[in-house]
Design a protein around this motif. Structure first.
Motif, short mmCIF file in Angstrom:
data_model
loop_
_atom_site.label_atom_id
_atom_site.label_comp_id
_atom_site.label_asym_id
_atom_site.label_seq_id
_atom_site.Cartn_x
_atom_site.Cartn_y
_atom_site.Cartn_z
N ILE A 656 0.84 -1.21 0.00
CA ILE A 656 0.00 0.00 0.00
C ILE A 656 0.87 1.25 0.00
O ILE A 656 0.53 2.28 -0.62
CB ILE A 656 -0.94 -0.01 1.22
CG1 ILE A 656 -1.94 -1.17 1.11
CG2 ILE A 656 -1.68 1.32 1.36
CD1 ILE A 656 -2.79 -1.38 2.36
N VAL A 729 -8.72 0.67 7.04
CA VAL A 729 -7.75 -0.11 6.28
C VAL A 729 -8.04 -1.61 6.40
O VAL A 729 -7.86 -2.36 5.44
CB VAL A 729 -6.30 0.23 6.71
CG1 VAL A 729 -5.29 -0.56 5.88
CG2 VAL A 729 -6.04 1.72 6.56
N VAL A 732 -10.53 -2.35 3.76
CA VAL A 732 -9.92 -2.39 2.43
C VAL A 732 -9.15 -3.69 2.24
O VAL A 732 -9.25 -4.34 1.19
CB VAL A 732 -8.99 -1.16 2.23
CG1 VAL A 732 -8.23 -1.28 0.92
CG2 VAL A 732 -9.80 0.13 2.26
N TYR A 772 -9.55 4.75 -1.05
CA TYR A 772 -8.58 3.71 -1.33
C TYR A 772 -8.82 3.00 -2.66
O TYR A 772 -8.29 1.92 -2.90
CB TYR A 772 -8.60 2.66 -0.19
CG TYR A 772 -8.15 3.23 1.13
CD1 TYR A 772 -6.80 3.31 1.46
CD2 TYR A 772 -9.08 3.70 2.05
CE1 TYR A 772 -6.39 3.85 2.67
CE2 TYR A 772 -8.68 4.24 3.26
CZ TYR A 772 -7.33 4.31 3.57
OH TYR A 772 -6.93 4.85 4.78
N VAL A 775 -5.77 1.80 -4.48
CA VAL A 775 -5.15 0.65 -3.82
C VAL A 775 -5.89 -0.63 -4.19
O VAL A 775 -5.27 -1.65 -4.53
CB VAL A 775 -5.15 0.84 -2.28
CG1 VAL A 775 -4.66 -0.44 -1.58
CG2 VAL A 775 -4.29 2.02 -1.88
#
Length: 883
Positions: A656, A729, A732, A772, A775
């Motif tokens: 990331i 996170v 994600v 994100y 990503v």
């Protein structure tokens, strides 16, 4: 610049020399830190590192390194055991090569020869422990025959004798007719053999034609029978109790006694009793005051107590003659095949005899009382706790401990005999002479010292306090006794752990250790016990040569689950070598991206959520690893470290962070560099107890300026966790993982990119996708992220539900759906067959009863794996069945 590849062979010896020469292994008795002490189970001076050693010493080293880093004054006391019989055999083999025996040298000359061997060749295992990375306080190394421990042994023996707890008696012992010495139960190897059961008819006295048939596996010992036992409630024989039989071949009348030892369901229900040649018979004989008739000499040949025709015959030759003679008299009823276990000397390889002889014994039952109470009231705790039951069972049924051995190498019994056989037990010969003069009232007394030496376990029983200076009142003894934890295998709970408990409480007034951690066996990958005969022995030194000490250590730690045997294989060590490589490559990545530790960096003040997230994950890991080490759950500690380093740090954070490290936002770039460097720094501390070499090397080479050694650094502290960043996170990561898993299940080509359609999502999910999105696209091979169109968007798409969000992965044109359905259906059918096959086998009672335990366990594991695979295939099929 770090080398491209990690080469353990090039750094391990260099780093160990660095550690040892710098004195970082040493305890600090005069310091102000709280002490922490582990006593090494002293390996035999003749020994070499085997897989059991590797496990126990890896665990001890992890604990010691961890405690050093948490600020304790850690003493790991090193030393070796003189290993009486094993060492004597090594030197006697050398003499045999020179056409000599120990008797040619005499006792003093032979002992000098052993000391010479010890100086030149003994203790190779201590060098091997260094290769493993064991951080023992080497300047404090002790040997169970050194002068200080010899003083301790004599002091303990004399004190116990004067208190009536050591005495001389005639009892049965395990006798090795080749080595000519008593040996301990631990030195007896029980082997499965194809024996026979002979049924002999003993004439009942005074009743013509009436016989009592007994069954025996050892016909030669019948010449020493002094009774026949039947169960007092056995209706077949109750009327015979109190009568006698005439012992064939000998003519001796022996009584028929009623005793519960006779099992009506076994053999004929009548048991010949030979008190001088069987441990159970010995106890029956004592209960009924039967004669103890020893019919064997020290070579296991028949002696003068038997009829002349059998004298001087080897026991097995005598067996054949006894059987032939009984058959000739018509007193052999039948012979049956009889699979049985038979005791063999583990070093001599000959059948061991229960033999009646004069020996020195310890009143273990009396000493056991306090040792039992100490575990009952929690002064010493077993981990896992279930082992305390094994301890109690043995201690509550403990027998007198035979401590004398008929060899020359060892602590000679401090006892002298007067001309009338009186025994004088004293610290020195001078003291014994003084006692003799007082007894006999004259000066010209000649005393003969007892030639026996003490069982190796006697000196080892004093190890926790003799190594610290006892019987002197040393500062080390006051500071480090009782020790904190003993790490050992279950096979020596009786021989060593229990005896240390007894001796520690007797002489120190306290237990020798607060915790006893019992580790399991190291078996081969199929769960079988390692043995040379099976050819499945794995050499830890060979694994170190191939993969490095760290890989072996981490493998053992990761598999050291409480109460579960370690199934070791080279492939597992190879896998954890890959883990070391992963760590090395992560450090190279940080180096290449100029990630340097910033002294002013504070992880809780990081601005970017990904940096706050990884700091929080590290805090969770620090807590988990510490908890695992504190509670002796080494597999959990290693597992937490592994998951963070390989998964969270390497596979997620660094991936990331790549665009952040190469982006145009200088503030984010600098913060991410500092975060990566800080996390790597803490990871090296966290992994150091498990993998000391690679972490020490990276610690030195990842620093911008020279700094001290990692081994003495403080253990990392758990910090604050940003809940919002963690939740974002984690979501994600979970989404990317789910997408990757779904693609793999249906064989989407790795290089193929797919769209991601959002069908339902709450505000948080949409915000995360917005923040994100790049990503997700990069790491999940997603080409675009968009809202799903109205209508039947699920047609031809896999659906993933993640919290309040539902997303779709369209597969039309990406895979051949019909072909994939057929493939999955075929695989499901195969796995159904696998599970059915395992179910049938495990439901077969004959298989469960006959198969070795490790084979049954292996089948259960394979069934569990098949069930897991089948569930995954079912889920994959369910994803595309609606297409």
């Amino acid at each position: 610049m770090l080398d491209k590849t990690y080469a353990p062979a090039e750094i391990e010896s260099r780093l160990y020399r660095q550690w040892e020469s710098s004195g970082v292994f040493g305890a600090e008795p005069s310091g102000g830190k709280t002490p922490f002490c582990i006593m090494i189970p002293p390996p035999n001076v003749t020994g070499s590192l085997h897989m059991g050693h590797a496990l126990t010493f890896t665990i001890q080293d992890m604990l010691i390194r961890y405690r050093r880093m948490t600020g304790r004054d850690a003493l790991w006391q090193p030393g070796t055991d003189h290993a009486g019989i094993a060492t004597q055999m090594v030197v006697e083999r050398q003499l045999a090569a020179e056409a000599l025996t120990r008797h040619d040298l005499g006792r003093e000359g032979f002992i000098e020869r052993v000391w010479k061997w010890k100086a030149e060749s003994g203790g190779a295992i201590t060098l091997q422990l260094r290769r493993l990375g064991a951080s023992l306080d080497w300047p404090r190394e002790r040997f169970t025959m050194d002068s200080g421990l010899d003083l301790a042994v004599r002091k303990a023996f004399v004190a116990l004798h004067k208190d009536g707890l050591i005495y001389r008696d005639k009892r049965l012992v395990n006798w090795d007719p080749k080595l000519h010495t008593a040996i301990s139960d631990l030195e007896v190897e029980q082997r499965e053999v194809k024996g026979r059961m002979w049924y002999f008819k003993y004439p009942v006295k005074g009743e013509a034609g009436v016989f009592l048939t007994v069954a025996t596996t050892r016909p030669e010992t019948m010449l020493g029978d002094s009774g026949v036992a039947v169960h007092p409630e056995d209706e077949r024989y109750r009327h015979l109790i109190g009568k006698s039989v005439v012992l064939p071949l000998v003519g001796r009348e022996i009584p028929i006694v009623g005793d519960d030892y006779a099992d009506p369901e076994k053999g004929t229900g009548a048991v010949k009793i030979t008190p001088a040649h069987d441990f159970n018979d010995f106890e029956v004989g004592k209960r009924h005051d039967l004669a103890q008739i020893n019919v064997l000499d020290r070579d296991a040949k028949l002696n003068e107590a038997v009829p002349e025709a059998y004298r001087g015959l080897d026991r097995f030759v005598a067996r054949d003659k006894v059987v032939a003679d009984m058959e000739a008299l018509g007193l052999l009823e039948k012979i049956e095949e009889n699979p049985m276990t038979q005791p063999f000397g583990d070093r001599s390889g000959v059948v061991i005899e229960p033999w009646l002889t004069d020996q020195w014994f310890v009143d273990a039952a009396e000493l056991a009382k306090d040792a039992i109470a100490a575990v009952e009231d929690g002064r010493t705790k077993f981990v896992p706790e279930t082992w305390s039951k094994t301890y109690f069972e043995w201690m509550r049924n403990i027998q007198p401990w035979c401590i004398s051995r008929q060899i020359w190498w060892g602590h000679q019994v401090p006892a002298w005999y007067g001309p009338d056989g009186a025994i004088f037990v004293e610290m020195t010969e001078e003291a014994a002479l003084a006692a003799a003069k007082a007894k006999y009232g004259k000066d010209d007394i000649v005393l003969l010292r007892d030639p026996d030496v003490l069982d190796t376990w006697f000196s080892s029983a004093l190890w926790p306090f003799s190594t610290l200076g006892w019987p002197e009142e040393t500062p080390e003894l006051a500071r480090y006794y009782p020790t904190d934890v003993l790490v050992t295998g279950f096979d020596i709970i009786f021989f060593w752990v229990a005896r240390m408990m007894m001796m520690g409480l007797r002489f120190m007034g306290d237990v020798p250790f607060r915790t006893v951690y019992i580790h399991a066996l190291v078996r081969d990958e199929k769960g079988q016990k390692m043995s040379k005969s099976k050819g499945n022995v794995i050499d830890p030194l060979g694994l170190i040569d191939s993969y490095g000490a760290d890989a072996l250590r981490f493998t053992l730690a990761a598999m050291a689950a409480q109460g579960r045997d370690v199934k070791m294989s080279e492939s597992r060590v190879q896998g954890y070598r890959n883990f070391a490589t992963k760590l090395w490559n992560a450090a190279r990545f940080c180096e290449m991206n100029e990630c340097r530790l910033e002294p002013a960096y504070k992880p809780d003040q990081a601005q970017h959520a990904v940096n706050r997230w990884v700091a929080g994950k590290l805090s969770e890991t620090v807590a988990a690893v510490g908890e695992g080490l504190e509670t002796y759950k080494f597999n959990e500690a290693a597992g937490a470290a592994y998951q963070f380093v390989w998964g969270t740090f390497c596979d997620w954070y660094l991936e990331i962070a790549k665009p952040l490290l190469t982006g145009e936002d200088e503030a984010v770039k600098a913060e991410t560099r500092a975060t990566a460097a800080w996390v790597l720094n803490e990871v090296l501390k966290l992994l150091h107890p498990f993998m000391p070499y690679i972490t020490e090397e990276l610690w030195a080479k990842s620093a911008a300026v020279p700094r001290g050694q990692l081994i003495v650094e403080a253990w990392p502290q758990a910090g604050a966790i940003d809940a919002a960043a963690t939740a974002d996170v984690d979501w994600v990561v979970a989404l990317i993982t789910a997408i990757r898993s779904a693609r793999a299940e249906v064989n989407v080509p790795p290089g193929a990119k797919t769209a991601l359609l959002v069908r339902e999502a709450d505000a948080d999910s949409r915000r995360r996708l917005a923040d994100y999105g790049p990503v997700v696209e990069r790491l999940a091979r997603v080409e675009t992220i968009a809202d799903a169109p109205a209508g039947d968007a699920a047609k031809g798409a896999m659906q993933i539900v993640l919290g309040a969000a539902t997303v779709l992965i369209p597969l039309a044109g990406v895979i051949d759906i019909a072909q994939e359905k057929a493939r999955l259906a075929k695989e499901l059918k195969r796995l159904d067959g696998e599970v059915e096959r395992f179910d049938k086998k495990l439901a077969n009672e004959k298989f469960i009863a006959a198969a070795p335990e490790e084979i049954v366990a292996e089948q259960r594991e394979k069934r569990a794996d098949a069930l897991l695979q089948r569930q995954k295939v079912r889920e994959a099929l369910a994803r595309i069945e609606t297409f």
